[in-house]
Design a protein around this motif. Sequence first.
Motif, PDB file in Angstrom:
ATOM      1  N   PHE A 157      -7.216  -0.504  17.011  1.00  0.00           N
ATOM      2  CA  PHE A 157      -5.824  -0.486  16.780  1.00  0.00           C
ATOM      3  C   PHE A 157      -5.098   0.895  17.400  1.00  0.00           C
ATOM      4  CE2 PHE A 157      -2.410   1.839  14.525  1.00  0.00           C
ATOM      5  CZ  PHE A 157      -1.365   0.857  14.355  1.00  0.00           C
ATOM      6  N   TYR A 179       4.591  11.466   4.564  1.00  0.00           N
ATOM      7  CA  TYR A 179       3.647  10.385   4.160  1.00  0.00           C
ATOM      8  C   TYR A 179       2.588  10.474   4.632  1.00  0.00           C
ATOM      9  CZ  TYR A 179       1.374   5.842   4.701  1.00  0.00           C
ATOM     10  OH  TYR A 179       0.246   4.909   4.766  1.00  0.00           O
ATOM     11  N   LYS A 192      -1.013 -12.042  10.170  1.00  0.00           N
ATOM     12  CA  LYS A 192      -0.691 -12.218  11.843  1.00  0.00           C
ATOM     13  C   LYS A 192      -1.581 -13.342  12.303  1.00  0.00           C
ATOM     14  CE  LYS A 192      -0.022  -7.328  12.606  1.00  0.00           C
ATOM     15  NZ  LYS A 192       1.126  -6.900  13.285  1.00  0.00           N
ATOM     16  N   ARG A 209      -0.014   0.395  23.013  1.00  0.00           N
ATOM     17  CA  ARG A 209       0.089  -0.670  21.759  1.00  0.00           C
ATOM     18  C   ARG A 209      -0.693  -1.581  21.735  1.00  0.00           C
ATOM     19  NH1 ARG A 209       3.717  -4.819  19.372  1.00  0.00           N
ATOM     20  NH2 ARG A 209       3.206  -4.795  17.094  1.00  0.00           N
ATOM     21  N   LYS A 264      -2.782   7.067  16.642  1.00  0.00           N
ATOM     22  CA  LYS A 264      -1.503   7.011  16.765  1.00  0.00           C
ATOM     23  C   LYS A 264      -1.048   8.000  18.216  1.00  0.00           C
ATOM     24  CE  LYS A 264       0.319   5.829  12.772  1.00  0.00           C
ATOM     25  NZ  LYS A 264       1.384   4.744  12.679  1.00  0.00           N
ATOM     26  N   ASP A 293      -4.475   4.961   6.059  1.00  0.00           N
ATOM     27  CA  ASP A 293      -3.253   4.407   6.840  1.00  0.00           C
ATOM     28  C   ASP A 293      -3.530   2.982   7.687  1.00  0.00           C
ATOM     29  OD1 ASP A 293      -0.378   4.115   7.130  1.00  0.00           O
ATOM     30  OD2 ASP A 293      -0.645   4.732   9.216  1.00  0.00           O
ATOM     31  N   ARG A 314       7.483   9.948   9.866  1.00  0.00           N
ATOM     32  CA  ARG A 314       6.785   9.703   8.664  1.00  0.00           C
ATOM     33  C   ARG A 314       5.818  10.625   8.466  1.00  0.00           C
ATOM     34  NH1 ARG A 314       3.594   4.923   9.605  1.00  0.00           N
ATOM     35  NH2 ARG A 314       3.687   4.198   7.243  1.00  0.00           N
ATOM     36  N   LYS A 325       0.904  -1.147  -0.046  1.00  0.00           N
ATOM     37  CA  LYS A 325       0.110  -0.019  -0.133  1.00  0.00           C
ATOM     38  C   LYS A 325       0.805   1.460   0.082  1.00  0.00           C
ATOM     39  CE  LYS A 325      -0.779   1.502   4.581  1.00  0.00           C
ATOM     40  NZ  LYS A 325      -0.041   0.833   5.653  1.00  0.00           N
ATOM     41  N   GLU A 329      -1.639   2.734  18.947  1.00  0.00           N
ATOM     42  CA  GLU A 329      -0.067   2.699  18.907  1.00  0.00           C
ATOM     43  C   GLU A 329       0.512   4.074  19.692  1.00  0.00           C
ATOM     44  OE1 GLU A 329       1.760   1.287  14.710  1.00  0.00           O
ATOM     45  OE2 GLU A 329       1.288   3.519  15.142  1.00  0.00           O
ATOM     46  N   HIS A 357      -0.193  -6.531   5.664  1.00  0.00           N
ATOM     47  CA  HIS A 357       0.411  -7.438   6.626  1.00  0.00           C
ATOM     48  C   HIS A 357      -0.426  -7.807   7.798  1.00  0.00           C
ATOM     49  CE1 HIS A 357       1.233  -3.778   8.744  1.00  0.00           C
ATOM     50  NE2 HIS A 357       1.851  -4.615   9.750  1.00  0.00           N
ATOM     51  N   TYR A 358      -1.525  -7.377   8.050  1.00  0.00           N
ATOM     52  CA  TYR A 358      -2.314  -7.806   9.119  1.00  0.00           C
ATOM     53  C   TYR A 358      -2.770  -9.149   8.853  1.00  0.00           C
ATOM     54  CZ  TYR A 358      -2.043  -4.447  12.774  1.00  0.00           C
ATOM     55  OH  TYR A 358      -1.314  -3.672  13.772  1.00  0.00           O
ATOM     56  N   HIS A 368      -6.036  -2.298   6.928  1.00  0.00           N
ATOM     57  CA  HIS A 368      -5.937  -3.505   8.181  1.00  0.00           C
ATOM     58  C   HIS A 368      -7.202  -3.706   9.094  1.00  0.00           C
ATOM     59  CE1 HIS A 368      -1.931  -2.787   7.309  1.00  0.00           C
ATOM     60  NE2 HIS A 368      -1.485  -1.824   8.017  1.00  0.00           N
ATOM     61  N   GLN A 417      -2.501  -8.083  19.113  1.00  0.00           N
ATOM     62  CA  GLN A 417      -0.991  -7.790  19.537  1.00  0.00           C
ATOM     63  C   GLN A 417      -1.304  -7.002  20.692  1.00  0.00           C
ATOM     64  OE1 GLN A 417       0.534  -6.700  15.838  1.00  0.00           O
ATOM     65  NE2 GLN A 417       0.179  -4.554  16.572  1.00  0.00           N
TER      66      GLN A 417
HETATM   67  C1  BG6 Z   1       1.311   0.142   8.775  1.00  0.00           C
HETATM   68  C2  BG6 Z   1       1.216   1.585   8.995  1.00  0.00           C
HETATM   69  O1  BG6 Z   1       0.474  -0.425   7.559  1.00  0.00           O
HETATM   70  O2  BG6 Z   1       1.171  -0.596   9.817  1.00  0.00           O
HETATM   71  C3  BG6 Z   1       1.746   1.900  10.123  1.00  0.00           C
HETATM   72  O3  BG6 Z   1       1.567   2.292   7.691  1.00  0.00           O
HETATM   73  C4  BG6 Z   1       1.572   1.110  11.278  1.00  0.00           C
HETATM   74  O4  BG6 Z   1       1.327   3.479  10.380  1.00  0.00           O
HETATM   75  C5  BG6 Z   1       1.873  -0.055  10.966  1.00  0.00           C
HETATM   76  O5  BG6 Z   1       2.531   1.719  12.204  1.00  0.00           O
HETATM   77  C6  BG6 Z   1       1.214  -1.095  12.279  1.00  0.00           C
HETATM   78  O6  BG6 Z   1       1.552  -2.464  11.879  1.00  0.00           O
HETATM   79  P1  BG6 Z   1       2.238  -3.192  13.098  1.00  0.00           P
HETATM   80  O7  BG6 Z   1       2.317  -4.358  12.699  1.00  0.00           O
HETATM   81  O8  BG6 Z   1       3.116  -2.870  13.822  1.00  0.00           O
HETATM   82  O9  BG6 Z   1       0.847  -3.361  14.133  1.00  0.00           O
END
Ligand code: BG6
Length: 482
Positions: A211, A223, A179, A340, A335, A232, A220, A145, A213, A175-176, A237, A370
Amino acid sequence: DRKIPHTFVIFGASGDLAKKKIYPTLWWLYRDDLLPKPTKFCGYARSKLTIEKLKENCKQYMKVQAHEVDKYDEFWDLNEYVAGNYDGRTGFELLNQQLELMENKNRANRIFYLALPPSVFDEVTVNIKNICMSTCGWNRVIVEKPFGRDDVSSKALSDHLAGLFSEEQLYRIDHYLGKEMVQNLMTIRFGNKILSSTWNRENIASVLITFKEPFGTQGRGGYFDEFGIIRDVMQNHLLQILSLVAMEKPVSCHPDDIRDEKVKVLKSIAALELKDMVLGQYVGNPQGRTEDERTGYLEDETVDKNSTTPTYALAVLHINNERWQDVPFILRCGKALNDRKAEVRIQYHDVPGDIFEGNSKRNELVIRVQPGEALYFKMMTKTPGITFDIEETELDLTYEHRYRGFYLPDAYERLILDVFCGSQMHFVRSDELCEAWRIFTPILHRIEKERIKPIPYLYGSRGPKEANRKCEENNFKYYGSY
Ligand code: BG6
């Protein structure tokens, strides 16, 4: 296919994603003997780099143990690097010569990983197609992405890619989907009678997908400011998780059967409206311990001073089908929050005909993605002992206890291995993407056009208070502090 050489090409080899995720993943797969032999790797980027320099860049992310040092050197011996531009043919011709050399001009299979900014995407893919494809093995292209920024740009990108590659050659990574607990959703739902028969509006009051963080944009900002938290994290995800939670049972585990069901449930979701959203943007916390915590989003030098880009978003989605009508699906992400965490909470209805004087709490199934994979079911029991009080407790499947010492691979490990194996089960199909953009495009355009002001929240807090209120209005009962 195991005897045929494989070559893995990393575009954007000098970038952040390559050093933090792609090279480490390739090393771990190599370390664990999971890759077909022989497999070689070739980086490509604009900077003039050596393998030594590349190795240095990646060092802190590779997690090499003392006894693995020889194997680690062996891994880098299989690597090459070509410097070249992303436009024009020259660099790609050099690259192709290098690939042929690595493959001894044999028949070979090639994987191209595009860890690149969208601005060079079109040229690179055209050049791959015209110059770098293996002529007598298979070719697979992994795409990261952003897949566009709204329905129109995403469609343009899809059309562009479809003009060059077949859908079977394209691997769109979210990538989710790699997991452990996200992959577990299908098993939990369809392998357990007790869950499959209660997984509906008769039993479930609301679903909350979170989600969080604990850090901000961390360099970043450039972006992020262009994309915002909805693009994002939420549109990809969280919506992917939602579709696995909400879809009907696929007719088999075949990737297309699964993705057919995901598309179907997405089609039942109405486009998002502003009344169903809460937007936030973090401000610095004067009491913060670190410089980062004291720095608000607008103070990030890479962010426009007047930016209204949300760093927090909550959205309530409504699925119009027989299983889910009137069950709010609440997605929230942010964010610079207190924690987390990524998790799914399935909250069941109150027990009808209460005999416990209102002391019963709703059952909740929590799937923690996670940190610390876990599955636990919150339920009421009698307080042990002479009393007849009731209390809430958990049926607890915390992986760290139940599967102590088990190696859980990183999401990228599973997904990249899937590409070698040719399995698209955990990759996003173009029609899924199209539906995801249909749901989010009108609201994104409105937020941007009207410059809707996000609610400020303190770095390190739980996000805007309005978000909790929105959850309560949508049939999610708060008992603690999630
Ligand atoms: C990414 C986002 O796709 O996923 C990031 O661009 C985010 O902003 C990240 O921090 C989170 O991935 P993970 O695997 O650390 O939860």
